[in-house]
Motif scaffolding. Sequence first.
Motif, mmCIF file in Angstrom:
data_model
loop_
_atom_site.group_PDB
_atom_site.id
_atom_site.type_symbol
_atom_site.label_atom_id
_atom_site.label_comp_id
_atom_site.label_asym_id
_atom_site.label_seq_id
_atom_site.Cartn_x
_atom_site.Cartn_y
_atom_site.Cartn_z
ATOM 1 N N VAL A 675 0.856 -1.185 0.000
ATOM 2 C CA VAL A 675 0.000 0.000 0.000
ATOM 3 C C VAL A 675 0.889 1.231 0.000
ATOM 4 O O VAL A 675 1.786 1.351 0.830
ATOM 5 N N ASP A 686 -4.101 1.936 6.150
ATOM 6 C CA ASP A 686 -4.820 1.303 5.044
ATOM 7 C C ASP A 686 -4.482 -0.183 4.959
ATOM 8 O O ASP A 686 -5.353 -1.015 4.726
ATOM 9 N N ILE A 690 -7.009 -3.490 5.301
ATOM 10 C CA ILE A 690 -7.113 -4.585 4.336
ATOM 11 C C ILE A 690 -6.869 -5.922 5.044
ATOM 12 O O ILE A 690 -7.604 -6.894 4.838
ATOM 13 N N THR A 693 -9.924 -7.043 6.955
ATOM 14 C CA THR A 693 -10.977 -7.579 6.084
ATOM 15 C C THR A 693 -10.608 -8.972 5.575
ATOM 16 O O THR A 693 -11.457 -9.858 5.507
ATOM 17 N N LEU A 694 -9.333 -9.155 5.216
ATOM 18 C CA LEU A 694 -8.899 -10.457 4.701
ATOM 19 C C LEU A 694 -9.072 -11.532 5.763
ATOM 20 O O LEU A 694 -9.548 -12.629 5.494
ATOM 21 N N LEU A 736 -8.835 -10.443 -1.647
ATOM 22 C CA LEU A 736 -8.249 -9.114 -1.846
ATOM 23 C C LEU A 736 -9.180 -8.217 -2.646
ATOM 24 O O LEU A 736 -9.381 -7.051 -2.322
ATOM 25 N N ALA A 739 -11.836 -7.034 -0.522
ATOM 26 C CA ALA A 739 -11.392 -6.017 0.426
ATOM 27 C C ALA A 739 -11.235 -4.649 -0.232
ATOM 28 O O ALA A 739 -11.328 -3.618 0.421
ATOM 29 N N LEU A 740 -10.980 -4.657 -1.537
ATOM 30 C CA LEU A 740 -10.749 -3.389 -2.234
ATOM 31 C C LEU A 740 -11.984 -2.907 -2.993
ATOM 32 O O LEU A 740 -11.987 -1.804 -3.542
ATOM 33 N N ARG A 743 -13.552 0.749 -3.402
ATOM 34 C CA ARG A 743 -12.611 1.762 -2.892
ATOM 35 C C ARG A 743 -11.589 2.081 -3.972
ATOM 36 O O ARG A 743 -10.432 1.673 -3.907
ATOM 37 N N GLN A 747 -7.625 1.209 -4.388
ATOM 38 C CA GLN A 747 -7.200 0.314 -5.480
ATOM 39 C C GLN A 747 -6.022 0.885 -6.238
ATOM 40 O O GLN A 747 -5.098 0.177 -6.599
ATOM 41 N N VAL A 750 -2.725 0.428 -4.174
ATOM 42 C CA VAL A 750 -2.259 -0.901 -3.772
ATOM 43 C C VAL A 750 -1.636 -1.607 -4.978
ATOM 44 O O VAL A 750 -2.242 -1.679 -6.043
#
Length: 760
Positions: A675, A686, A690, A693-694, A736, A739-740, A743, A747, A750
């Motif tokens: 990131v 950030d 992530i 969430t993962l 992944l 999670a993105l 957003r 994105q 990352v």
Amino acid sequence: MSAASSTADALVHVAVPVPNLDMLTYAVPDGSPMPCVGARVVVPLGARVVTGIVVEVNVQDRRATETNYRPADVKAIRQILDSGAFVPPDVVALAQWTAEYYASGVGDAIPALLPPMARGGRADAHKTIRVAAITAAGIEALQGDVTTMQREVLAVLAGTPTGVATPALAARGMAGSAISRLAKRGYISVRFEKTDRNPFASLEEGQTWVRPGSDPGLTPADRQLTPEQADALARLRLLLDTRGFQVALLHGVTGSGKTEIYIRLATAARASDRRVLMLVPEIALTPVAAFLFRNAFGERVAIQHSGLSDGERHDQWQRIRRGDIDVVVGTRSAVFAPLDNVGLIVVDEEHDASYKQEESPRYNGRDVAIVRAQRAGALVVLGSATPSMESYHNAMTGKYQRVVLERRVLDRPLASVRVVDMREEYAIEGPETILSRALRDGIRDRLERQEQALVLLNRRGFATAVFCRQCAGTVDCPNCSVSLVVHGEGHARRARCHYCNFTSRVPTACPLCAGPYLEQAGFGTERVEAEVRNACPDARVARLDRDAIRRKGSLASLLSRFREGAIDVLVGTQMIAKGHDFPRVTLVGVISADVGLGLADFRASERTFQLLTQVAGRAGRGEQRGEAIIQTLYPDHYSIQLACRQDFPAFYERELTFRKAMRYPPVLSLVNAVVRSRTFAGAMDDAAGIAETLRRADANLRILGPAPAPLGRLRGEYRAQLLIKGTNRKKIREALQAALAGRSDLQRRVVVDVDPLSVL
Ligand code: ADP
Ligand code: ZN
């Protein structure tokens, strides 16, 4: 859904060459036929129009499930450029697979995999070139009164009676003025020729790729294979004859004659009406490979790599597309060549990191080659003296066939390897020592015997840091978390960042404490070159690294001068270690063999082992036995020890134990997510979000981090890293992506690297 499905049969997905875009949906205009997959279309995009490639037809709008979706928003294609497929549909599908597997936007990935001019839509460009040829008067003049430059031109032309294209002469540094003067004096004739741009020009014409002293008439066909080669070929031919998908790992020590096997296998493939893709890791290796294949296949060989001009690349691409080509030789991008009926794909030096593209789409050409072979029902041969852990693991677990060449051709012995412990050397010779006594003597010895030496240091520049004796501060890059590297000496001295190319004067006072006591520390290839010149004032020394070959054509000319014997000692980075066959090299010196071991990368040992084994393999490929001298501060490290013994199986076992304990590939799949942010806290926050969430999405994923990336700051941005491990790449990717999702700002910041080769 009803609105969308009613128009579904008139919609297509188009990939456009715009970064970070997914495929876009367009409508086929009323009255137009449905375009083919692979056709080029002109489409509106915001205020612009761009040329894209049709990837799927008869689709539904991808936005159809969005709540505020209005079918009327779908724009129509402006123009369909091709009635058929411009890019073959199987290549489009392969590119699509690549974009998805490597988690990059399908939109820009697909066009990025095509030759540059194809995007603009200009087809069939031909070019007129000037070709110079020597006259009878010119041959006499070779002995007479001409300038050195003129003699050089004449000598080249004398070697190629059919003539040499003038751009090829220019690429070798031969001035246009010398050529016109020779023409005026009647020593050469100049004619115009209309051709497809011919990337072979520079190698056919004038460069002696055939080794001095050998019989250029000896074609591979007259040559006896060694029994080991014959066995290997027979096994591979059986696999080829299945006409189905097969993967073979050809594990052959350096100098075991793998190329010969590739050519014979290619001949067999062609005899059964199938085509061949030959991948090599470096542009520098394409001319030799192409030359060998041309000897066997004549005109029906094409080259594809990014070092060709757009025009050359386009011409070659068209020839392949037209079906005029049976063998394509190229670097990783050639895996997308529009070749049909592929029966054999060779990936030479399959372990080489150059197969991995370090920008989006971050694909590995070797792995895409395997997928292509699978889809085409082809045999793929992965060749290496030092297979990657992944490929060897697959061979050991029975996924790939393993074919072994344990001996060098003609029973030439492998180089004898000697390790010099630099701690002892420093104690005797002083801490400034760069060339050990053994290496100095070794080089002098070779000069006397008119043999050649290679000296490797995998670090560029003159000095690798500037530091202050008063405050111990270093002169760092303002944009990246690294110190600046000093290039050049005296007035030409500059400090440069190897990551962002920031360049400045070398300061005379410390930027932190203003003290005048700055000192240079560490050394790179430029310093080694200077040391060799010092130690051997009569030697003809040259350097081969990324700095030395910035000018187009300079790499090929350096290599051919070394091959011709016009250079005695070649100093360089890993570029000199790769695949080259220089028969007069009998000594290889490695300076600081451990440079790579200090890196915070789980592949550090594997890379070091490969590099040392490969570079030692450059010695003693001709009649004389070779010697390698390896200088290191860690003579006991297993990758150095086992490389010296050239014991690959022992290295594999040892390294696999480490990978198992640490749960790294090839035991698990790995994805590296970095990131970027303008602030350190921003990047870490950030990344933490992530990771969270993962973890919630899939409890089976192992996540390391967030942590500051080893290169914590790059081009002014901070970088936080997540290493994600799992047994299933698809699941990692999907987690992944989830999670993105939604957003788009994140994105863009990352970088996702699937199957990373480097995690720095
Ligand atoms: P590798 O790629 O395995 O390192 P190469 O294919 O470059 O090895 O072969 C090493 C050298 O041996 C080359 O100069 C090649 O021409 C030569 N060679 C290969 N096979 C034979 C053979 N059967 N007899 C004699 N020389 C051979
Ligand atoms: Zn920088």
